[in-house]
Design a protein around this motif. Structure first.
Motif, PDB file in Angstrom:
ATOM      1  N   PHE A 417       2.050  10.133  -7.135  1.00  0.00           N
ATOM      2  CA  PHE A 417       2.742   8.879  -6.835  1.00  0.00           C
ATOM      3  C   PHE A 417       2.533   8.336  -5.231  1.00  0.00           C
ATOM      4  N   ARG A 418       2.291   9.254  -4.783  1.00  0.00           N
ATOM      5  CA  ARG A 418       2.312   9.133  -3.022  1.00  0.00           C
ATOM      6  C   ARG A 418       1.026   8.429  -2.808  1.00  0.00           C
ATOM      7  N   SER A 419      -0.021   8.876  -3.262  1.00  0.00           N
ATOM      8  CA  SER A 419      -1.301   8.518  -3.081  1.00  0.00           C
ATOM      9  C   SER A 419      -1.536   7.025  -3.520  1.00  0.00           C
ATOM     10  N   VAL A 420      -0.784   6.717  -4.746  1.00  0.00           N
ATOM     11  CA  VAL A 420      -0.972   5.191  -4.917  1.00  0.00           C
ATOM     12  C   VAL A 420       0.053   4.297  -3.958  1.00  0.00           C
ATOM     13  N   ALA A 421       1.248   4.736  -3.871  1.00  0.00           N
ATOM     14  CA  ALA A 421       1.914   3.892  -2.884  1.00  0.00           C
ATOM     15  C   ALA A 421       1.318   3.922  -1.253  1.00  0.00           C
ATOM     16  N   GLU A 422       0.860   5.043  -0.997  1.00  0.00           N
ATOM     17  CA  GLU A 422       0.236   5.061   0.188  1.00  0.00           C
ATOM     18  C   GLU A 422      -1.237   4.279   0.597  1.00  0.00           C
ATOM     19  N   GLY A 423      -1.718   3.958  -0.991  1.00  0.00           N
ATOM     20  CA  GLY A 423      -2.971   3.381  -0.953  1.00  0.00           C
ATOM     21  C   GLY A 423      -2.562   1.769  -0.609  1.00  0.00           C
ATOM     22  N   PHE A 424      -1.468   1.352  -0.739  1.00  0.00           N
ATOM     23  CA  PHE A 424      -1.254  -0.110  -0.966  1.00  0.00           C
ATOM     24  C   PHE A 424      -1.542  -0.737   0.637  1.00  0.00           C
ATOM     25  N   ARG A 425      -2.551  -1.789   0.456  1.00  0.00           N
ATOM     26  CA  ARG A 425      -2.953  -2.274   1.674  1.00  0.00           C
ATOM     27  C   ARG A 425      -3.586  -3.820   1.461  1.00  0.00           C
ATOM     28  N   ALA A 426      -3.870  -4.371   2.383  1.00  0.00           N
ATOM     29  CA  ALA A 426      -4.157  -5.874   2.396  1.00  0.00           C
ATOM     30  C   ALA A 426      -5.508  -5.985   1.685  1.00  0.00           C
ATOM     31  N   VAL A 427      -6.001  -7.061   1.397  1.00  0.00           N
ATOM     32  CA  VAL A 427      -7.146  -7.341   0.792  1.00  0.00           C
ATOM     33  C   VAL A 427      -7.892  -8.235   1.637  1.00  0.00           C
ATOM     34  N   ASN A 428      -9.222  -8.215   1.936  1.00  0.00           N
ATOM     35  CA  ASN A 428      -9.786  -8.969   2.824  1.00  0.00           C
ATOM     36  C   ASN A 428     -11.187  -9.171   2.508  1.00  0.00           C
ATOM     37  N   ASP A 429     -11.553  -8.692   1.387  1.00  0.00           N
ATOM     38  CA  ASP A 429     -12.925  -8.817   0.870  1.00  0.00           C
ATOM     39  C   ASP A 429     -13.055 -10.375   0.203  1.00  0.00           C
ATOM     40  N   PRO A 430     -13.994 -11.152   0.726  1.00  0.00           N
ATOM     41  CA  PRO A 430     -14.018 -12.499   0.075  1.00  0.00           C
ATOM     42  C   PRO A 430     -14.565 -12.678  -1.413  1.00  0.00           C
TER      43      PRO A 430
END
Length: 491
Positions: A417-430
């Protein structure tokens, strides 16, 4: 016989004092015991519509929407209940289905619109759905269940794919997707033949569309044995509807329309399959281009995406995760709402940051709820669920990621669960942000040939030819002629 009549009369008198009572079915003409008045049917439709829109979204295509509204109102006028406030919508889902709610709300997914190959196929299914409304199947189903667990919506009848969607949305839609009985399905098939024929369409095409559904079911591995399903097998329905259509036309000779080219031109450009802007999974990552975030999806986990939530679960069913928008304008407000809405007993409440985004982490147990009039059961490892919640502030919104499992296995799942939540991040790839959906593209056949040849002439990939044959409602070795219109898939 006399005793049976007395019991029937008593039932009618009792039910009349309660709700709607014994009434005459507008389609069959038979008297029935029904616990839902017409006013209640209309109210249920109006109440459920916002939930349908929130869960599935409306598909923005004015020419398609105008078409179904025009044909829907024409059919409503010749139906057994022309006085209902009918409304017709295309919902933004790739699933091949159509459904109706009490009171005259009728919905077609863009997925089913992409699979029709002429106006007559559409009209047959439209008649089927209006038939559920006019024959009062929701009211009759409710009565059969004697005011048990009654859903607000029924009629998810055309595709077994929808069942997983119904499970996914059950919490937010209050058992929105209620199945009809086989008898109701068969009755609506007959009504579909009658209604579509009365507005001038060849109902034999409705039978052919059940052939498409049969192929779709087989392709997806979701074919359901007739004896196990509340819905008749599509192959059986194809045969029966074909017989009904022929019998109707023999009794009522006329020129019945198909309108293949007109329909194909109308759906040229309709989105086919998943729409990337609603989010998609690629290489074990869920991306949302419109909201510009991403998070990992555990390998081999199953998942379902909808406009209101993304959920995923381990194949053993012992752990799951839910991603959705959180209530509240601040993280503290969101945390309070989560605790209240899910009846959580919080053991840990910590503020942190996740990839630069403010966040709150909650570790909780979900309190067993008492049934009405009963005491709440004592908490045990078997009846207690443990929840890890991450509330993340990002891009002007607050998102909730919940990891859920039984208490006994929670500690073993917490790392996942923690690895999924802590993997939340912005997307910048066009390439992700600008991803475009696939669409149905209508092309003109260049030469007399087979469907296979015509598809390859239009640059369609070999590994999608079987899929394209189903979409076109044809076999790959079927003959096509120069100038004939066919469906292809493109951007």
């Amino acid at each position: 016989m006399k005793i049976k009549f007395q019991i029937y009369l008593l039932c009618c008198l009792f039910t009349t004092s309660m709700l709607a009572g014994c009434s005459r079915n507008p389609v069959t003409g038979k008297k029935e015991l029904v616990f839902m008045s017409q006013e209640k049917e209309i109210a249920l439709g109006a109440e459920s519509h916002p939930s349908v829109v929130a869960t599935m979204g409306l598909y923005d295509d004015k020419k398609v929407q105008s078409f179904i509204s025009e044909k829907g109102m024409a059919m409503a006028k010749i139906s057994h209940r022309p006085d209902l406030p009918y409304q017709f919508f295309v919902v933004d889902s790739p699933v091949v289905n159509a459904f109706a709610v009490p009171g005259g709300y009728v919905y077609f997914t863009r997925g089913i619109m992409a699979h029709f190959n002429n106006e007559a196929e559409f009209a047959g299914v439209l008649g089927h759905e209006i038939g559920h409304v006019t024959a009062r199947h929701s009211a009759r189903q409710q009565t059969t269940q004697i005011l048990g667990q009654v859903g607000l919506m029924a009629g998810m009848v055309l595709s077994p794919q929808i069942r997983s969607m119904g499970d996914q949305a059950a919490q937010s839609l209050q058992l929105l997707f209620l199945s009809y009985s086989r008898d109701h399905e068969t009755e609506s098939d007959k009504i579909g033949v009658d209604y579509s024929s009365k507005i001038g369409y060849d109902a034999r095409e409705m039978a052919d569309f059940f052939g498409t559904l049969k192929k779709l079911s087989g392709k997806s591995g979701q074919a359901i044995p007739t004896f196990q399903s509340t819905h008749p097998d599509p192959g059986d329905r194809m045969k029966k509807v074909g017989e009904l259509a022929v019998a109707y036309q023999q009794k009522n000779p006329a020129e019945y329309a198909v309108n293949r080219d007109q329909y194909l031109k109308r759906i040229d450009g309709i989105i086919y399959g998943e729409d990337p802007k609603q989010g998609f999974v690629e290489k074990n990552v869920f991306y949302h281009p419109e909201l510009k975030f991403q998070f990992p999806v555990p390998k081999d986990w199953q998942y379902e995406n909808s406009p209101i939530q993304f959920q995923m679960a381990a194949k053993d069913g012992k752990s799951m995760m839910l991603f959705t928008m959180a209530e509240g304008k601040t993280l503290d407000e969101a945390a309070a709402a989560v605790i209240k809405n899910y009846s959580l007993q919080v053991s840990e409440n910590n503020k942190t940051t996740i990839n630069g985004n403010p966040a709150i982490v909650l570790i909780s147990k979900q309190v067993p709820q008492a049934q009405e009039g009963q005491k709440a059961p004592a908490q045990t490892a078997e009846n207690t669920t443990q929840v890890a919640s991450w509330l993340i502030q990002y891009g002007g919104n607050i998102y909730a990621i919940h990891g859920v499992s039984p208490v006994a296995t929670f500690s073993g799942n917490l790392g996942q669960f923690r690895s999924v939540a802590e993997g939340f991040r912005a997307v910048n790839d066009p390439a992700i942000l600008n991803r475009q959906p696939e669409r149905i593209r209508i092309k003109s056949v260049q030469r007399n040939a087979t469907l296979r040849d015509a598809l390859k002439d239009n640059g369609q990939a070999d590994n999608r030819l079987d899929e394209l044959a189903i979409i076109n409602g044809m076999e790959l070795n079927a003959s096509v002629t120069k100038g004939m219109l066919i469906k292809t898939i493109g951007k």
